[in-house]
Design a protein around this motif. Sequence first.
Motif, PDB file in Angstrom:
ATOM      1  N   TYR A 137     -22.029  28.002  21.642  1.00  0.00           N
ATOM      2  CA  TYR A 137     -23.116  27.133  21.219  1.00  0.00           C
ATOM      3  C   TYR A 137     -22.741  25.706  21.615  1.00  0.00           C
ATOM      4  O   TYR A 137     -21.943  25.062  20.947  1.00  0.00           O
ATOM      5  CB  TYR A 137     -23.333  27.264  19.707  1.00  0.00           C
ATOM      6  N   PRO A 138     -23.319  25.191  22.690  1.00  0.00           N
ATOM      7  CA  PRO A 138     -22.816  23.951  23.284  1.00  0.00           C
ATOM      8  C   PRO A 138     -23.319  22.640  22.697  1.00  0.00           C
ATOM      9  O   PRO A 138     -22.737  21.594  22.972  1.00  0.00           O
ATOM     10  CB  PRO A 138     -23.269  24.076  24.746  1.00  0.00           C
ATOM     11  N   LEU A 139     -24.407  22.666  21.913  1.00  0.00           N
ATOM     12  CA  LEU A 139     -24.977  21.410  21.438  1.00  0.00           C
ATOM     13  C   LEU A 139     -24.415  21.030  20.073  1.00  0.00           C
ATOM     14  O   LEU A 139     -24.588  21.774  19.097  1.00  0.00           O
ATOM     15  CB  LEU A 139     -26.499  21.511  21.353  1.00  0.00           C
ATOM     16  N   PRO A 140     -23.746  19.889  19.954  1.00  0.00           N
ATOM     17  CA  PRO A 140     -23.204  19.472  18.655  1.00  0.00           C
ATOM     18  C   PRO A 140     -24.319  19.174  17.664  1.00  0.00           C
ATOM     19  O   PRO A 140     -25.343  18.585  18.016  1.00  0.00           O
ATOM     20  CB  PRO A 140     -22.405  18.209  18.996  1.00  0.00           C
ATOM     21  N   VAL A 141     -24.098  19.587  16.426  1.00  0.00           N
ATOM     22  CA  VAL A 141     -25.102  19.392  15.374  1.00  0.00           C
ATOM     23  C   VAL A 141     -24.802  18.112  14.597  1.00  0.00           C
ATOM     24  O   VAL A 141     -23.680  17.908  14.125  1.00  0.00           O
ATOM     25  CB  VAL A 141     -25.119  20.593  14.410  1.00  0.00           C
ATOM     26  N   ILE A 142     -25.800  17.267  14.472  1.00  0.00           N
ATOM     27  CA  ILE A 142     -25.747  16.080  13.619  1.00  0.00           C
ATOM     28  C   ILE A 142     -27.040  16.073  12.818  1.00  0.00           C
ATOM     29  O   ILE A 142     -28.131  16.242  13.385  1.00  0.00           O
ATOM     30  CB  ILE A 142     -25.602  14.787  14.447  1.00  0.00           C
ATOM     31  N   PRO A 143     -26.995  15.917  11.503  1.00  0.00           N
ATOM     32  CA  PRO A 143     -28.219  16.016  10.695  1.00  0.00           C
ATOM     33  C   PRO A 143     -29.213  14.910  11.001  1.00  0.00           C
ATOM     34  O   PRO A 143     -28.844  13.800  11.411  1.00  0.00           O
ATOM     35  CB  PRO A 143     -27.693  15.917   9.261  1.00  0.00           C
ATOM     36  N   ALA A 144     -30.486  15.214  10.775  1.00  0.00           N
ATOM     37  CA  ALA A 144     -31.545  14.257  11.087  1.00  0.00           C
ATOM     38  C   ALA A 144     -31.401  12.960  10.309  1.00  0.00           C
ATOM     39  O   ALA A 144     -31.716  11.871  10.808  1.00  0.00           O
ATOM     40  CB  ALA A 144     -32.901  14.901  10.812  1.00  0.00           C
ATOM     41  N   PHE A 145     -30.898  13.053   9.072  1.00  0.00           N
ATOM     42  CA  PHE A 145     -30.816  11.841   8.254  1.00  0.00           C
ATOM     43  C   PHE A 145     -29.697  10.899   8.689  1.00  0.00           C
ATOM     44  O   PHE A 145     -29.591   9.789   8.169  1.00  0.00           O
ATOM     45  CB  PHE A 145     -30.673  12.172   6.763  1.00  0.00           C
ATOM     46  N   ALA A 146     -28.882  11.308   9.648  1.00  0.00           N
ATOM     47  CA  ALA A 146     -27.799  10.438  10.110  1.00  0.00           C
ATOM     48  C   ALA A 146     -28.338   9.115  10.654  1.00  0.00           C
ATOM     49  O   ALA A 146     -27.709   8.062  10.498  1.00  0.00           O
ATOM     50  CB  ALA A 146     -26.974  11.150  11.181  1.00  0.00           C
ATOM     51  N   SER A 147     -29.513   9.174  11.271  1.00  0.00           N
ATOM     52  CA  SER A 147     -30.089   7.946  11.835  1.00  0.00           C
ATOM     53  C   SER A 147     -30.575   6.983  10.759  1.00  0.00           C
ATOM     54  O   SER A 147     -30.834   5.801  11.040  1.00  0.00           O
ATOM     55  CB  SER A 147     -31.251   8.299  12.770  1.00  0.00           C
ATOM     56  N   ALA A 148     -30.721   7.457   9.504  1.00  0.00           N
ATOM     57  CA  ALA A 148     -31.177   6.603   8.409  1.00  0.00           C
ATOM     58  C   ALA A 148     -30.031   5.928   7.673  1.00  0.00           C
ATOM     59  O   ALA A 148     -30.252   5.134   6.774  1.00  0.00           O
ATOM     60  CB  ALA A 148     -32.002   7.433   7.420  1.00  0.00           C
ATOM     61  N   LEU A 149     -28.805   6.226   8.065  1.00  0.00           N
ATOM     62  CA  LEU A 149     -27.653   5.626   7.399  1.00  0.00           C
ATOM     63  C   LEU A 149     -27.389   4.227   7.924  1.00  0.00           C
ATOM     64  O   LEU A 149     -27.851   3.840   9.008  1.00  0.00           O
ATOM     65  CB  LEU A 149     -26.424   6.513   7.596  1.00  0.00           C
ATOM     66  N   ASP A 150     -26.642   3.472   7.160  1.00  0.00           N
ATOM     67  CA  ASP A 150     -26.295   2.095   7.511  1.00  0.00           C
ATOM     68  C   ASP A 150     -25.748   2.043   8.934  1.00  0.00           C
ATOM     69  O   ASP A 150     -24.743   2.695   9.248  1.00  0.00           O
ATOM     70  CB  ASP A 150     -25.249   1.590   6.519  1.00  0.00           C
ATOM     71  N   PRO A 151     -26.382   1.305   9.849  1.00  0.00           N
ATOM     72  CA  PRO A 151     -25.920   1.253  11.237  1.00  0.00           C
ATOM     73  C   PRO A 151     -24.523   0.655  11.396  1.00  0.00           C
ATOM     74  O   PRO A 151     -23.898   0.815  12.458  1.00  0.00           O
ATOM     75  CB  PRO A 151     -26.976   0.391  11.945  1.00  0.00           C
ATOM     76  N   ALA A 152     -24.025   0.002  10.353  1.00  0.00           N
ATOM     77  CA  ALA A 152     -22.664  -0.545  10.434  1.00  0.00           C
ATOM     78  C   ALA A 152     -21.612   0.553  10.346  1.00  0.00           C
ATOM     79  O   ALA A 152     -20.447   0.327  10.692  1.00  0.00           O
ATOM     80  CB  ALA A 152     -22.449  -1.562   9.309  1.00  0.00           C
ATOM     81  N   VAL A 153     -22.014   1.739   9.879  1.00  0.00           N
ATOM     82  CA  VAL A 153     -21.068   2.858   9.773  1.00  0.00           C
ATOM     83  C   VAL A 153     -20.980   3.562  11.114  1.00  0.00           C
ATOM     84  O   VAL A 153     -21.992   4.008  11.669  1.00  0.00           O
ATOM     85  CB  VAL A 153     -21.505   3.843   8.670  1.00  0.00           C
ATOM     86  N   HIS A 154     -19.785   3.684  11.637  1.00  0.00           N
ATOM     87  CA  HIS A 154     -19.532   4.326  12.931  1.00  0.00           C
ATOM     88  C   HIS A 154     -19.626   5.839  12.764  1.00  0.00           C
ATOM     89  O   HIS A 154     -18.946   6.418  11.918  1.00  0.00           O
ATOM     90  CB  HIS A 154     -18.137   3.913  13.422  1.00  0.00           C
ATOM     91  N   GLN A 155     -20.463   6.498  13.589  1.00  0.00           N
ATOM     92  CA  GLN A 155     -20.653   7.940  13.472  1.00  0.00           C
ATOM     93  C   GLN A 155     -20.311   8.632  14.788  1.00  0.00           C
ATOM     94  O   GLN A 155     -20.760   8.205  15.859  1.00  0.00           O
ATOM     95  CB  GLN A 155     -22.102   8.277  13.105  1.00  0.00           C
ATOM     96  N   ILE A 156     -19.537   9.724  14.705  1.00  0.00           N
ATOM     97  CA  ILE A 156     -19.239  10.529  15.884  1.00  0.00           C
ATOM     98  C   ILE A 156     -19.239  12.007  15.483  1.00  0.00           C
ATOM     99  O   ILE A 156     -19.096  12.352  14.307  1.00  0.00           O
ATOM    100  CB  ILE A 156     -17.875  10.183  16.528  1.00  0.00           C
ATOM    101  N   HIS A 157     -19.396  12.863  16.465  1.00  0.00           N
ATOM    102  CA  HIS A 157     -19.231  14.296  16.241  1.00  0.00           C
ATOM    103  C   HIS A 157     -17.756  14.641  16.427  1.00  0.00           C
ATOM    104  O   HIS A 157     -17.009  13.912  17.093  1.00  0.00           O
ATOM    105  CB  HIS A 157     -20.079  15.102  17.227  1.00  0.00           C
TER     106      HIS A 157
END
Length: 423
Positions: A137-157
Motif C-alpha cells: 500500500y504505497p500512499l501514506p495516510v494522513i487524516p483530513a483534519f491535519a490541515s486544520a491544525l496550527d500551521p506552526a506545528v511541523h507535520q510529517i509522515h
Amino acid sequence: MNTHVPVVVIGGGQAGLSVSWYLGQAGVEHIVVEAETAVHAWADKRWDNFTLVTPNWHCRLPGYAYDGPDPDGFMTRDEVVAWLEGWLPTFEPPLVEHTRVTRLQRLGVDRFEVTLDGPDGVTSVTCDQAVIATGGYPLPVIPAFASALDPAVHQIHSEEYFNPDQLPEGAVLVVGTGQSGTQIAEDLHLAGRQVHLAVGNAPRVARFYRGRDCMTWLSDMGLYDTPTQEYPGGRAAQEKTNHYVTGRDGGRDIDLRRFAVEGMQLYGMLTDGKDSTLRFAPTLSDALDKADATYNSICSDIDRHIDSLGIEAPEPSRYEPVWAPDEDPAELDLAAAGVTSIIWAIGYRPDYRWIEASAFDGGGRPMQTRGITEVPGLSFVGLPWMHTWGSGRFLGIDRDARYVAEHIVGVLDQGRPRLAAAQ
C-alpha cells in the motif's frame, strides 16, 4: 527497449526482482521497471537507526541468503541495503530504473499496454503478462483534519522521518503504535526528546522468550507457512497491524508502559483536532491491556509447543504491567505541552488507479489467490498476506515469487519444465 516484451514486472524491489530471478532461470524474456532504484525503499524511506524486526536468518531471496556472522541478530538499514546490493550482481536482472509506469491498459483479451515515463520521455511497450510488485500500500495516510491544525506545528509522515535532529526543538507527538510508530517514538525518547504517543490497537510480542527469539519459535511452529485460509482468526487476524517489537541494540521488547514510567505521555486513539487542540478516544487502558494479552498469549502458544515436543528451555514467564493510567486523557493542547512536531505513523493505503482492470475489491485491494488474479495475464507479488503471514517479508518472498513465476511460465509455454527451487 523492444516494443513488445512477453513479461513486464512493475516494481524493482526484492519481490519484483525475485520473480525476475525465476523468469531468468526459465529463459523467459522480460523487463523489470522501477520508478527509482532497486534499493530505494530501504535506502531512502527508513530512519537512521532503523533495524529489521525479524532475525537475519529470515533474509532469504532466490539464490541468495544471509550468511553473515549474526544470523539471530537484526540488520540495520545500511546493512540491509548492502545485503541487497550484493544480491543484484549474482543474476543481473533486466532492470529499467528511474522509469515510472503511469498506466497499465488491457488490449483485447491477451495483451497489455504499459505506459512508461522515464528519462527519454513517455513511451510504451506491450506485454502478455504483467506482474505488479509495487508494494502493498504505497500512499501514506494522513487524516483530513491535519490541515486544520496550527500551521506552526511541523507535520510529517513516518516515511519522512530520519532522526530527531531534523525536527524543530520541542516535544513531539507520534500518532500510531504499529512497528514504525513505536520504534520512532523509542528513537526520539532515547534521544532525550519529550514524546507524546497516541496509542492504536496494534498488538505486541516478546522479543525473546524461553531462550530464543519469539519469531524463531513462531517459524518453527509453522505460523509463517500457514495459508491465509487456514490461519487462526481468519480475516480479522490478517487485518490487524503487525506486532510491535524492535531489533535495536540486539533486540528487545517495546513496552509502552515502561516508556510512560520514564516520562513518555500516552493517549488513546486520536479522533480529531483543530488549531492546537487534539481529542482522543478513551481507549488507552484497553489498548495497553489487549497488547499485553496478545504478548502473553503468544508466550502461552510457545509454551505448548515446547511441552508438546519435550524441548528443554528456560522456565516460562508472563508480562506483568509496570504502569497503568489513572484515567484516559481526553485532550492535548499542543501549544501548552510544547509540542512542535507531529509524526503520522498510521499506515498506508492502496493506489492502483493506474491499472485499468477489474481486479480489485471495494477497498481497492487486489482480488488474488497466491498472487494470481481472474484477469488473464495480471498477477501480484509482495503483498501482505498474499499467501501466508510470511508473504511480504523476506522469509516468504522466494516462495511467493516462485509460484507467480511458475504460473507465468506455464501460461507462456506449456512445454517448459517446472521451476526448480532456488534453495
